[in-house]
Write an enzyme that holds these catalytic residues in place. Sequence first.
Site, PDB file in Angstrom:
ATOM      1  N   SER A  98       1.016  26.392  -8.085  1.00 52.16           N
ATOM      2  CA  SER A  98       0.171  27.415  -8.695  1.00 52.16           C
ATOM      3  C   SER A  98       0.876  28.751  -8.897  1.00 52.16           C
ATOM      4  O   SER A  98       0.428  29.568  -9.685  1.00 52.16           O
ATOM      5  CB  SER A  98      -1.100  27.632  -7.874  1.00 52.16           C
ATOM      6  OG  SER A  98      -0.823  28.319  -6.679  1.00 52.16           O
ATOM      7  N   LYS A 152      -1.422  33.794  -3.853  1.00 51.89           N
ATOM      8  CA  LYS A 152      -1.824  34.196  -5.204  1.00 51.89           C
ATOM      9  C   LYS A 152      -1.361  35.616  -5.490  1.00 51.89           C
ATOM     10  O   LYS A 152      -0.982  36.361  -4.595  1.00 51.89           O
ATOM     11  CB  LYS A 152      -3.355  34.142  -5.357  1.00 51.89           C
ATOM     12  CG  LYS A 152      -3.974  32.795  -5.062  1.00 51.89           C
ATOM     13  CD  LYS A 152      -3.572  31.734  -6.058  1.00 51.89           C
ATOM     14  CE  LYS A 152      -4.132  30.381  -5.645  1.00 51.89           C
ATOM     15  NZ  LYS A 152      -3.572  29.291  -6.391  1.00 51.89           N
TER      16      LYS A 152
END
Length: 175
Positions: free
Chosen positions: A36, A79
């Site tokens: 990700s 993230k």
Amino acid sequence: MLKELIELGKAIIISIIAAFLIMTFVFETVSVDGHSMDPTLQHKNRLIVEKVSYYFREPKPEDIVVIKYPGDPREKFIKRVVAVGGDKVRIEDGKLYVNNIAKEEPYILETMDSQIDDNFQNDVEIPKGTIFVMGDNRNNSMDSRYPDVGFVKLKMVVGRAAFRIFPFSSFGKIN
């Protein structure tokens, strides 16, 4: 002999307590699991996460953070912060807008797929005390666009990804 064993025992206990305090309040290591954050971070990268700076300031846009996954706080996600409390977020035609300004994001892998955009309710204001996070590989990232992650409360932020320590060929500060 007994006195030496007692001293050794004290040293071991002090070392364990010191290690616990450092890992709880100063830094820890984490391993990237998944894609990700491609191309910034790759699967199996090993990182040092520092925790001290967020005792003095809140995360800011562009910070790469480790968060506890709201759906299961035992799990951690890595993230990028794209917006903070009070900001307004919109995704349109594969482009991220914060406060009606298109973000220049040279670190993302590719333009967002419009089907992913459809999962997100546009023009949302980020509540105070939360952040909005996204992976750099937007088409392969479980992030704040999805309800099980959503707005991440500041208390769920573990720390800031500061250094890559593995692979050795990529050792150094994370941008």
